[in-house]
Design an enzyme around this catalytic site. Structure first.
Site, PDB file in Angstrom:
ATOM      1  N   GLU A 138       8.925  16.392  29.021  1.00  0.00           N
ATOM      2  CA  GLU A 138       7.544  16.674  29.394  1.00  0.00           C
ATOM      3  C   GLU A 138       6.607  15.710  28.669  1.00  0.00           C
ATOM      4  O   GLU A 138       5.399  15.919  28.616  1.00  0.00           O
ATOM      5  CB  GLU A 138       7.167  18.131  29.120  1.00  0.00           C
ATOM      6  CG  GLU A 138       7.347  18.570  27.693  1.00  0.00           C
ATOM      7  CD  GLU A 138       6.915  20.004  27.481  1.00  0.00           C
ATOM      8  OE1 GLU A 138       5.735  20.297  27.684  1.00  0.00           O
ATOM      9  OE2 GLU A 138       7.775  20.832  27.118  1.00  0.00           O
ATOM     10  N   CYS A 159       9.357  22.904  28.654  1.00  0.00           N
ATOM     11  CA  CYS A 159      10.541  22.901  27.774  1.00  0.00           C
ATOM     12  C   CYS A 159      11.805  23.368  28.492  1.00  0.00           C
ATOM     13  O   CYS A 159      12.872  23.480  27.886  1.00  0.00           O
ATOM     14  CB  CYS A 159      10.288  23.775  26.549  1.00  0.00           C
ATOM     15  SG  CYS A 159       8.842  23.275  25.648  1.00  0.00           S
ATOM     16  N   HIS A 214      15.079  28.848  22.994  1.00  0.00           N
ATOM     17  CA  HIS A 214      14.096  27.765  22.880  1.00  0.00           C
ATOM     18  C   HIS A 214      13.355  27.971  21.558  1.00  0.00           C
ATOM     19  O   HIS A 214      12.921  29.076  21.243  1.00  0.00           O
ATOM     20  CB  HIS A 214      13.113  27.805  24.051  1.00  0.00           C
ATOM     21  CG  HIS A 214      11.926  26.919  23.838  1.00  0.00           C
ATOM     22  ND1 HIS A 214      12.056  25.594  23.484  1.00  0.00           N
ATOM     23  CD2 HIS A 214      10.593  27.162  23.892  1.00  0.00           C
ATOM     24  CE1 HIS A 214      10.858  25.059  23.340  1.00  0.00           C
ATOM     25  NE2 HIS A 214       9.950  25.993  23.584  1.00  0.00           N
TER      26      HIS A 214
HETATM   27  N1  CAA Z   1       2.225  33.480   4.247  1.00  0.00           N
HETATM   28  C1  CAA Z   1       3.183  33.899   5.116  1.00  0.00           C
HETATM   29  N2  CAA Z   1       2.937  34.059   6.457  1.00  0.00           N
HETATM   30  C2  CAA Z   1       1.716  33.754   6.912  1.00  0.00           C
HETATM   31  C3  CAA Z   1       0.675  33.319   6.056  1.00  0.00           C
HETATM   32  C4  CAA Z   1       0.974  33.182   4.662  1.00  0.00           C
HETATM   33  N3  CAA Z   1       0.062  32.762   3.801  1.00  0.00           N
HETATM   34  N4  CAA Z   1      -0.426  33.112   6.799  1.00  0.00           N
HETATM   35  C5  CAA Z   1      -0.096  33.397   8.093  1.00  0.00           C
HETATM   36  N5  CAA Z   1       1.195  33.797   8.151  1.00  0.00           N
HETATM   37  C6  CAA Z   1       1.965  34.178   9.330  1.00  0.00           C
HETATM   38  C7  CAA Z   1       1.221  35.069  10.297  1.00  0.00           C
HETATM   39  O1  CAA Z   1       1.246  36.423   9.903  1.00  0.00           O
HETATM   40  C8  CAA Z   1       1.999  34.787  11.579  1.00  0.00           C
HETATM   41  O2  CAA Z   1       3.215  35.476  11.531  1.00  0.00           O
HETATM   42  P1  CAA Z   1       3.532  36.630  12.609  1.00  0.00           P
HETATM   43  O3  CAA Z   1       3.348  35.977  13.961  1.00  0.00           O
HETATM   44  O4  CAA Z   1       4.957  36.978  12.339  1.00  0.00           O
HETATM   45  O5  CAA Z   1       2.562  37.703  12.377  1.00  0.00           O
HETATM   46  C9  CAA Z   1       2.370  33.327  11.464  1.00  0.00           C
HETATM   47  O6  CAA Z   1       2.210  33.004  10.072  1.00  0.00           O
HETATM   48  C10 CAA Z   1       1.484  32.396  12.281  1.00  0.00           C
HETATM   49  O7  CAA Z   1       0.177  32.732  11.981  1.00  0.00           O
HETATM   50  P2  CAA Z   1      -0.938  32.728  13.125  1.00  0.00           P
HETATM   51  O8  CAA Z   1      -0.456  33.442  14.343  1.00  0.00           O
HETATM   52  O9  CAA Z   1      -2.224  33.160  12.522  1.00  0.00           O
HETATM   53  O10 CAA Z   1      -0.975  31.160  13.423  1.00  0.00           O
HETATM   54  P3  CAA Z   1      -1.939  30.328  14.322  1.00  0.00           P
HETATM   55  O11 CAA Z   1      -2.833  31.186  15.119  1.00  0.00           O
HETATM   56  O12 CAA Z   1      -2.562  29.298  13.471  1.00  0.00           O
HETATM   57  O13 CAA Z   1      -0.945  29.556  15.308  1.00  0.00           O
HETATM   58  C11 CAA Z   1       0.561  29.340  17.100  1.00  0.00           C
HETATM   59  C12 CAA Z   1       0.315  29.970  15.732  1.00  0.00           C
HETATM   60  C13 CAA Z   1      -0.351  29.993  18.129  1.00  0.00           C
HETATM   61  C14 CAA Z   1       1.987  29.566  17.518  1.00  0.00           C
HETATM   62  C15 CAA Z   1       0.252  27.817  17.024  1.00  0.00           C
HETATM   63  O14 CAA Z   1       1.133  27.204  16.120  1.00  0.00           O
HETATM   64  C16 CAA Z   1       0.409  27.124  18.359  1.00  0.00           C
HETATM   65  O15 CAA Z   1      -0.496  27.134  19.187  1.00  0.00           O
HETATM   66  N6  CAA Z   1       1.562  26.474  18.614  1.00  0.00           N
HETATM   67  C17 CAA Z   1       1.844  25.784  19.846  1.00  0.00           C
HETATM   68  C18 CAA Z   1       2.200  26.725  20.983  1.00  0.00           C
HETATM   69  C19 CAA Z   1       3.582  27.337  20.839  1.00  0.00           C
HETATM   70  O16 CAA Z   1       4.445  26.815  20.158  1.00  0.00           O
HETATM   71  N7  CAA Z   1       3.814  28.455  21.530  1.00  0.00           N
HETATM   72  C20 CAA Z   1       5.121  29.103  21.514  1.00  0.00           C
HETATM   73  C21 CAA Z   1       5.409  29.775  22.822  1.00  0.00           C
HETATM   74  S1  CAA Z   1       5.206  28.618  24.174  1.00  0.00           S
HETATM   75  C22 CAA Z   1       6.632  27.672  24.130  1.00  0.00           C
HETATM   76  O17 CAA Z   1       7.589  28.056  23.545  1.00  0.00           O
HETATM   77  C23 CAA Z   1       6.629  26.337  24.806  1.00  0.00           C
HETATM   78  C24 CAA Z   1       6.442  25.257  23.790  1.00  0.00           C
HETATM   79  O18 CAA Z   1       7.411  24.735  23.223  1.00  0.00           O
HETATM   80  C25 CAA Z   1       5.115  24.845  23.462  1.00  0.00           C
END
Ligand code: CAA
Length: 384
Positions: free
Chosen positions: A79, A111, A233
């Protein structure tokens, strides 16, 4: 007839960024990445390493001259394509010197692309049992500086040789898919980086898994207890773990499969997201790091591509599969060059400068056996 994966190879760029450095620079607690996302490093590709050079490198690591004379189909799932028309598979076919009477195509569905490639390869071998198909999953996951997805970037390629009587894993005939027309992660043609509805994407990943697995169980009569391990994945490792937890209802099964899962993310944790290749990198990690598996064990797969298409399927390990693997891969990954935040921002986000004729100027030298060495009047030229 038994059809499946006979060989599997992997390539990642030589540069790696410690996510603790990224966290520090972004003023974020490093444990958010290390524990929250279960990721510790990300592979960083220079501008001279793209899906073509990485894919060729992954395939060159496993192919013999005899393979190259027998392969009659090359499929690249990606992709992060470098061209909207010419398939990366055509360039890779040329770079590897595969015999000319072959079909070479690129497959796209986020993916999920390479999983579709694997299915197509299986059908082709069913029709032509003496031939071999090269399936490559190659991607560069780039979300942009200071973006939400920044800690989940990565780069790399997995190459698989699909044949009759494979020496690693026989693919079973139990595939179940689901398609959902959603926008959780996508990349319009006019955008350099993907658009992501982060939270929505994580919900869709898990919901597609639970509903498809439900259907899979009804259709096949199999349950999680029938499997020795599960590969999912892995956009980031925690997402995969949450997926496993969402479908494992029995505590003993969950504990057992979680142990295997930890072995299946050893490489993903230090490479990052490689989109369509990440499920196969997880398989490689499992096979090369688990001492608990044995021939005949069944492995369950969950492939997910945003947009969205997913597939659940399974494979059966073949006697002696260990002989087809590389037990020193982690050591090689640990030898990559660690780069600073400043270098990461410069290397990963460098653009190719073209003059008025469409020819690259100041493209950095890259000594790798496969590398982009020039863009000549808009044509990408690779070192052979
Ligand atoms: N210590 C330990 N853990 C902590 C922490 C700390 N100090 N601070 C935060 N965390 C934890 C949170 O509790 C959370 O864990 P849980 O989900 O288990 O509750 C985790 O860290 C992530 O925190 P947030 O959800 O607040 O993180 P975020 O909002 O900044 O972003 C995300 C997370 C949305 C996945 C972001 O990384 C993102 O947009 N990623 C790209 C999209 C993606 O990968 N999506 C996955 C599904 S889609 C797919 O699979 C296709 C693909 O490849 C893209």
């Amino acid at each position: 007839m038994n059809i499946g994966i006979d060989k599997i190879g992997f390539a990642a760029p030589d540069f790696v960024l410690d996510l603790a450095d990224l966290a520090l620079a972004r003023n974020i607690d490093p444990n958010k990445y290390k524990i929250g996302l279960l990721q510790s490093e990300m592979a960083v590709a220079p501008v001279t390493q793209d899906i073509v050079s990485l894919g060729a490198q992954a395939a060159a690591a496993i192919l013999t001259e005899e393979d190259k004379q027998t392969i009659d189909m090359v499929i690249v799932g990606t992709e992060s394509s470098v061209d909207q028309s010419k398939a990366a598979a055509v360039s890779i076919h040329g770079l590897l010197g595969i015999q000319p009477f072959a079909r070479s195509i690129e497959m796209k569905e986020a993916c999920y692309g390479a999983t579709a490639g694997l299915s197509l390869a299986k059908s082709h071998i069913a029709q032509f049992p003496d031939s071999k198909v090269l399936v490559i999953a190659s991607d560069i996951a780039k979300y942009g500086l200071e973006s939400g997805g920044e800690p989940t970037q990565g780069a790399g390629a997995v190459a698989m040789l699909v044949t009759a009587n494979p020496r690693i894993m026989v693919l079973n005939n139990d595939n179940v898919c689901q398609t959902r027309d959603i926008y959780d992660f996508w990349r319009p043609n006019y955008d350099k980086y993907p658009r992501v509805d982060g939270r929505f994407s994580t919900i869709q990943y898990t919901d597609c898994l639970t509903t498809t697995f439900d259907y899979y169980q009804k259709k096949t009569g199999q349950s999680l207890e029938d499997f020795a391990a599960m590969c999912l994945h892995i956009p980031f490792s925690k997402q995969g773990l949450k997926g496993l937890q969402a479908i494992a209802k029995n505590e003993e099964t969950l504990n057992r499969l979680t142990e295997r899962f930890q072995e299946a993310i050893v490489y993903n944790k230090v490479v990052g997201n490689i989109y369509t290749g990440s499920i196969f990198l997880s398989l490689l990690s499992l096979l090369e790091n688990s001492r608990a598996l044995e021939a005949g064990d069944q492995i369950l797969f969950y492939s997910y591509g945003s947009g969205a298409v997913c597939e659940i399927f399974s494979g059966s390990l073949v006697e002696g599969y260990q002989k087809q693997l590389d037990q020193n891969r982690l050591e090689s990954l640990n030898q990559r060059t660690k780069i600073s935040m400043e270098e990461y921002e410069q290397i990963f986000f460098q653009e190719i400068n073209l003059d008025e004729t469409g020819t690259s100027v100041d493209l950095p030298e890259d000594p790798k056996p496969f590398a982009l060495i020039q863009v000549d009047k808009h044509k990408r030229i690779y070192r052979k």
